[in-house]
Motif scaffolding. Structure first.
Motif, mmCIF file in Angstrom:
data_model
loop_
_atom_site.group_PDB
_atom_site.id
_atom_site.type_symbol
_atom_site.label_atom_id
_atom_site.label_comp_id
_atom_site.label_asym_id
_atom_site.label_seq_id
_atom_site.Cartn_x
_atom_site.Cartn_y
_atom_site.Cartn_z
ATOM 1 N N MET A 1 0.761 -1.038 -0.022
ATOM 2 C CA MET A 1 -0.156 -0.209 0.031
ATOM 3 C C MET A 1 1.013 1.262 -0.088
ATOM 4 N N PRO A 2 0.877 2.013 -0.875
ATOM 5 C CA PRO A 2 1.589 3.476 -1.054
ATOM 6 C C PRO A 2 1.300 4.386 0.151
ATOM 7 N N LEU A 3 2.267 5.058 0.662
ATOM 8 C CA LEU A 3 2.166 6.077 1.550
ATOM 9 C C LEU A 3 2.179 7.367 1.053
ATOM 10 N N ILE A 4 1.831 8.281 1.510
ATOM 11 C CA ILE A 4 1.672 9.440 1.080
ATOM 12 C C ILE A 4 2.058 10.682 2.205
ATOM 13 N N ARG A 5 2.894 11.641 2.114
ATOM 14 C CA ARG A 5 3.172 12.498 3.340
ATOM 15 C C ARG A 5 2.331 13.879 3.027
ATOM 16 N N LEU A 6 1.626 14.145 4.033
ATOM 17 C CA LEU A 6 0.789 15.289 4.242
ATOM 18 C C LEU A 6 1.184 16.242 5.194
ATOM 19 N N THR A 7 1.054 17.498 5.082
ATOM 20 C CA THR A 7 1.287 18.393 6.411
ATOM 21 C C THR A 7 0.007 18.139 7.101
ATOM 22 N N ASP A 8 0.051 18.772 8.358
ATOM 23 C CA ASP A 8 -0.975 18.677 9.326
ATOM 24 C C ASP A 8 -2.276 19.694 8.909
ATOM 25 N N ALA A 9 -2.030 20.628 8.332
ATOM 26 C CA ALA A 9 -3.129 21.368 7.827
ATOM 27 C C ALA A 9 -3.995 20.582 6.717
ATOM 28 N N THR A 10 -3.207 19.969 5.661
ATOM 29 C CA THR A 10 -3.821 19.306 4.816
ATOM 30 C C THR A 10 -4.893 18.096 5.441
ATOM 31 N N THR A 33 4.292 16.410 10.239
ATOM 32 C CA THR A 33 3.620 15.674 8.868
ATOM 33 C C THR A 33 3.125 14.384 9.512
ATOM 34 N N TRP A 34 2.184 14.006 8.312
ATOM 35 C CA TRP A 34 1.283 12.401 8.570
ATOM 36 C C TRP A 34 1.742 11.752 7.423
ATOM 37 N N LEU A 35 2.018 10.355 7.674
ATOM 38 C CA LEU A 35 2.174 9.756 6.745
ATOM 39 C C LEU A 35 0.970 8.801 6.575
ATOM 40 N N VAL A 36 0.438 8.798 5.665
ATOM 41 C CA VAL A 36 -1.131 7.957 5.466
ATOM 42 C C VAL A 36 -1.025 6.911 4.382
ATOM 43 N N PRO A 37 -1.371 5.757 4.841
ATOM 44 C CA PRO A 37 -1.350 4.722 3.713
ATOM 45 C C PRO A 37 -2.582 4.967 2.859
ATOM 46 N N ILE A 38 -2.492 4.741 1.439
ATOM 47 C CA ILE A 38 -3.825 4.912 0.627
ATOM 48 C C ILE A 38 -3.878 3.778 -0.241
ATOM 49 N N GLU A 39 -4.945 3.539 -0.859
ATOM 50 C CA GLU A 39 -5.131 2.432 -1.792
ATOM 51 C C GLU A 39 -4.471 2.771 -2.972
ATOM 52 N N GLN A 40 -4.198 1.721 -3.984
ATOM 53 C CA GLN A 40 -3.450 1.758 -5.032
ATOM 54 C C GLN A 40 -4.284 2.694 -5.968
ATOM 55 N N ASP A 41 -5.529 2.497 -6.254
ATOM 56 C CA ASP A 41 -6.316 3.138 -6.928
ATOM 57 C C ASP A 41 -6.321 4.703 -6.662
ATOM 58 N N THR A 42 -6.210 5.132 -5.417
ATOM 59 C CA THR A 42 -6.143 6.625 -5.130
ATOM 60 C C THR A 42 -4.737 7.147 -5.389
ATOM 61 N N TRP A 43 -3.796 6.352 -5.092
ATOM 62 C CA TRP A 43 -2.255 6.545 -5.620
ATOM 63 C C TRP A 43 -2.319 6.890 -7.043
ATOM 64 N N ASP A 44 -2.842 5.965 -7.722
ATOM 65 C CA ASP A 44 -2.910 6.307 -9.334
ATOM 66 C C ASP A 44 -3.452 7.518 -9.738
ATOM 67 N N ARG A 45 -4.727 7.856 -9.129
ATOM 68 C CA ARG A 45 -5.625 8.974 -9.566
ATOM 69 C C ARG A 45 -4.526 10.348 -8.907
ATOM 70 N N ILE A 46 -3.809 10.269 -7.940
ATOM 71 C CA ILE A 46 -3.103 11.286 -7.605
ATOM 72 C C ILE A 46 -1.983 11.595 -8.511
ATOM 73 N N GLN A 47 -1.279 10.284 -8.935
ATOM 74 C CA GLN A 47 -0.240 10.277 -10.118
ATOM 75 C C GLN A 47 -0.730 11.015 -11.173
ATOM 76 N N ALA A 48 -2.033 10.884 -11.817
ATOM 77 C CA ALA A 48 -2.827 11.155 -12.797
ATOM 78 C C ALA A 48 -2.895 12.619 -13.164
ATOM 79 N N ILE A 49 -3.315 13.308 -11.777
ATOM 80 C CA ILE A 49 -3.655 14.753 -11.683
ATOM 81 C C ILE A 49 -2.446 15.609 -11.544
ATOM 82 N N ARG A 50 -1.112 14.893 -10.790
ATOM 83 C CA ARG A 50 0.047 15.655 -10.692
ATOM 84 C C ARG A 50 0.462 16.431 -11.922
ATOM 85 N N LEU A 51 0.721 17.465 -11.487
ATOM 86 C CA LEU A 51 1.607 18.540 -12.563
ATOM 87 C C LEU A 51 3.173 18.338 -12.359
#
Length: 73
Positions: A1-10, A33-51
């Motif tokens: 499961m992928p992990l993303i790092r987020l600020t406390d505000a986000t 910061t927070w390390l948050v596990p996310i599902e693979q499909d969510t990871w794929d969507r984040i990658q798809a919208i990333r500039l």
């Protein structure tokens, strides 16, 4: 499961936008910061919208602003 790092505000913004009960799955780090596990499909969507040059945080913040109908600065 992928992990993303987020600020406390986000992380708090995501929690506040949740319908129903927010179930925290993230782990708060020593630097605030927070390390948050996310599902693979969510990871794929984040990658798809990333500039080019954006971090996970940047892409998620942009998606939140667009969802809320706010103009990007």
């Amino acid at each position: 499961m992928p992990l993303i790092r987020l600020t406390d505000a986000t992380y708090k913004t995501i929690a506040s936008l949740t319908i129903g009960t927010f179930r925290s799955t993230g782990t708060r780090q020593a630097d605030g910061t927070w390390l948050v596990p996310i599902e693979q499909d969510t990871w794929d969507r984040i990658q798809a919208i990333r500039l080019p040059g954006e971090t996970d945080e940047d892409a998620i913040q942009r998606a939140i602003h667009l969802h809320l109908g706010r103009r990007l600065s």
